[in-house]
Design an enzyme around this catalytic site. Structure first.
Site, PDB file in Angstrom:
ATOM      1  N   ASP A  13       0.818  -1.217   0.000  1.00 59.45           N
ATOM      2  CA  ASP A  13       0.000   0.000   0.000  1.00 59.45           C
ATOM      3  C   ASP A  13       0.855   1.271   0.000  1.00 59.45           C
ATOM      4  O   ASP A  13       0.412   2.316   0.474  1.00 59.45           O
ATOM      5  CB  ASP A  13      -0.962   0.027   1.206  1.00 59.45           C
ATOM      6  CG  ASP A  13      -1.760  -1.249   1.330  1.00 59.45           C
ATOM      7  OD1 ASP A  13      -2.407  -1.625   0.336  1.00 59.45           O
ATOM      8  OD2 ASP A  13      -1.726  -1.879   2.402  1.00 59.45           O
ATOM      9  N   LYS A  16       2.564   2.113  -5.262  1.00 58.05           N
ATOM     10  CA  LYS A  16       3.324   1.633  -6.421  1.00 58.05           C
ATOM     11  C   LYS A  16       2.669   2.052  -7.735  1.00 58.05           C
ATOM     12  O   LYS A  16       3.349   2.310  -8.728  1.00 58.05           O
ATOM     13  CB  LYS A  16       3.470   0.110  -6.342  1.00 58.05           C
ATOM     14  CG  LYS A  16       4.335  -0.357  -5.175  1.00 58.05           C
ATOM     15  CD  LYS A  16       4.479  -1.850  -5.135  1.00 58.05           C
ATOM     16  CE  LYS A  16       3.216  -2.570  -4.726  1.00 58.05           C
ATOM     17  NZ  LYS A  16       2.826  -2.337  -3.324  1.00 58.05           N
ATOM     18  N   GLY A  40      -4.258  -4.093  -4.060  1.00 55.26           N
ATOM     19  CA  GLY A  40      -4.854  -3.123  -4.972  1.00 55.26           C
ATOM     20  C   GLY A  40      -3.993  -1.898  -5.165  1.00 55.26           C
ATOM     21  O   GLY A  40      -3.173  -1.546  -4.322  1.00 55.26           O
ATOM     22  N   HIS A  41      -4.171  -1.279  -6.319  1.00 53.37           N
ATOM     23  CA  HIS A  41      -3.566   0.017  -6.612  1.00 53.37           C
ATOM     24  C   HIS A  41      -4.695   1.028  -6.771  1.00 53.37           C
ATOM     25  O   HIS A  41      -5.693   0.755  -7.419  1.00 53.37           O
ATOM     26  CB  HIS A  41      -2.775  -0.011  -7.926  1.00 53.37           C
ATOM     27  CG  HIS A  41      -1.608  -0.944  -7.935  1.00 53.37           C
ATOM     28  ND1 HIS A  41      -0.640  -0.925  -6.959  1.00 53.37           N
ATOM     29  CD2 HIS A  41      -1.249  -1.915  -8.801  1.00 53.37           C
ATOM     30  CE1 HIS A  41       0.270  -1.850  -7.245  1.00 53.37           C
ATOM     31  NE2 HIS A  41      -0.087  -2.458  -8.348  1.00 53.37           N
ATOM     32  N   GLN A 223       1.966  -6.448  -3.417  1.00 53.64           N
ATOM     33  CA  GLN A 223       2.385  -6.519  -2.014  1.00 53.64           C
ATOM     34  C   GLN A 223       3.721  -5.791  -1.810  1.00 53.64           C
ATOM     35  O   GLN A 223       3.917  -4.747  -2.391  1.00 53.64           O
ATOM     36  CB  GLN A 223       2.426  -7.974  -1.516  1.00 53.64           C
ATOM     37  CG  GLN A 223       1.066  -8.623  -1.374  1.00 53.64           C
ATOM     38  CD  GLN A 223       0.574  -9.221  -2.665  1.00 53.64           C
ATOM     39  OE1 GLN A 223       1.313  -9.854  -3.402  1.00 53.64           O
ATOM     40  NE2 GLN A 223      -0.683  -9.020  -2.961  1.00 53.64           N
TER      41      GLN A 223
END
Length: 428
Positions: A13, A16, A40-41, A223
């Protein structure tokens, strides 16, 4: 310098997707090489916010080829749901390619993930329950289902039968669940076969040819380092290789093709799930940091654990990944603090420890040794050069850089796509 790996430095988190997006038009290919839809992004483009779980964030950039590599595990329902949602918002997803060797998450993987986690009770890992771990376990046990298997029903049926022989005994006799039939799994997977077929390719070949042609290929890790199955806070980790080495194994591109390793690190620290977290805050400051940084999971919505910046973790990640550049995100979240604590070492049973302890027990008992830096009150979201930051903010960044073992090349100062300060170009 065409091969660029982007990895998380902490427990995920870190932002990225923002780093991938920053490379923008200079990127020709973006590859997801590990994980599944358990992370998630969130990417902000203008007034639009996109939450991606399985797709690489580069799919939002026009003209970029997006690849889901062989190291990823794919929930096909999630894949097509995400593609449909993007298409409905006018995003071109036709350039997506999926490795024929990627493994597929099935209903029995999701079921086993949830019931196993509940069975662990107080020892639970804190998984998302999306079947990621059981799918990777089947991969290693050589009873997994791969994308290419969907195009031969006989092979698919044989593989599902082999996988369910053992799993149904476990579900029925240990977890008191109903047996899952071969037919329901095969029928479910075949629903996606023809839609999936045009996307499937030998992605290792495509990526190596792209690098040969001088294209810029970005390898986007899911991750983060401290969740890596080998190098993270085991057993409170993900089930895949989230470090830079995973970019090679998860894509079929040799390590000598990877030219720059970019580590993404927050100006503070967060993690989701169980496990040690030396700088974690359990007080009003933690609530303030979580609320101000909107620290809630993109995939699950659950509140993230929050704490101060941990310099030993960044040094560890720099060493493990061979990081050449750091992207420091969310510096703006710290605006308004009179003093900003930074963990510079640990106290382990009365002994000062400068690096991440090798022992899980020691890391669990580690207490942060903090140094304090002057805060700032000015709004920094409009800053686009380092010199435009307040003096205290500059000194904070330089202090973190000195402790981290590599240079801080980019600084995130807001949620907007262009809210960044570039000190060193990530491509040149």
């Amino acid at each position: 310098m065409p091969g660029i790996v982007i990895v998380g430095v902490q427990w995920g988190d870190e932002g990225k997707g923002k780093a991938t997006d920053l490379l923008g038009e200079r990127t020709d290919w973006v590859v997801k090489f590990n994980g599944g839809n358990n992370a998630g992004h969130t990417v902000v483009i203008g007034d639009e916010k996109y939450a991606l779980h399985l797709l690489p964030s580069g799919i939002l950039t026009p003209g970029v080829n997006a690849v889901i590599g062989n190291g990823v595990v794919i929930d096909l329902e999630v894949l097509f749901s995400e593609l449909g949602a993007l298409a409905a918002r006018g995003v071109d997803t036709s350039r997506l390619r999926v490795s024929s060797s990627a493994h597929v998450i099935t209903q029995y993987h999701r079921t086993l993930d949830r019931v196993t986690e509940r069975f662990l009770g107080k020892r639970m890992i804190g998984t998302t329950g999306r079947g990621i771990g059981p799918t990777y376990a089947d991969k290693i046990n050589r009873v997994g289902i791969r994308v290419q298997d969907l195009f031969d029903e006989n092979i698919l049926r044989q593989k599902v039968e082999g996988a369910l022989d053992q799993k149904n005994h476990l579900l029925v006799k240990v977890f008191n669940r109903r047996a899952i039939t071969v037919d329901e799994i095969v029928e479910d997977l075949l629903l996606y076969a023809e839609r999936l077929r045009p996307m499937v390719a030998d992605t290792s070949l495509l990526l190596n040819e792209a690098l040969d042609a001088g294209d810029v290929v970005v390898f986007e890790g899911g991750q983060a380092t401290m969740l890596d199955v080998d190098h993270g806070t085991y057993p409170f980790v993900t089930s895949s290789s989230a470090t830079a080495g995973g970019a090679s194994t998860g894509s079929g591109v040799g390590p000598n093709r990877l030219d720059r390793i970019v580590g993404i690190v927050k100006a503070y620290t967060t993690r989701v799930g169980s496990g040690p977290f030396p700088t974690e805050l359990h007080d009003e400051q933690g609530d303030w940091l979580r609320s101000r940084g909107f620290e809630f999971g993109t995939t699950t919505g659950r509140p993230r654990r929050v704490g101060w910046y941990d310099a030993p973790i960044t040094r560890y990640a720099t060493r493990i990944n061979g990081i050449t550049d750091l992207v420091l995100t969310k510096l703006d979240i710290l605006t308004g603090l009179e003093r900003i604590p930074v963990c510079v070492a640990y106290d382990v049973e009365g002994t000062r420890v400068e690096e991440v302890p090798v022992s899980q027990s020691d890391f669990h008992h580690a207490k942060p040794i903090l140094e304090y830096y002057e805060g700032w009150s000015e709004d920094i979201s409009g800053a686009r050069t380092f010199d435009e930051l307040p003096r205290a903010a500059r000194e904070y960044v330089l202090a973190l850089e000195a402790m981290s073992g590599t240079r801080i090349s980019v600084i995130g100062v807001g949620a907007a796509r262009d809210a960044v300060i570039v000190r060193h170009d990530l491509v040149d």
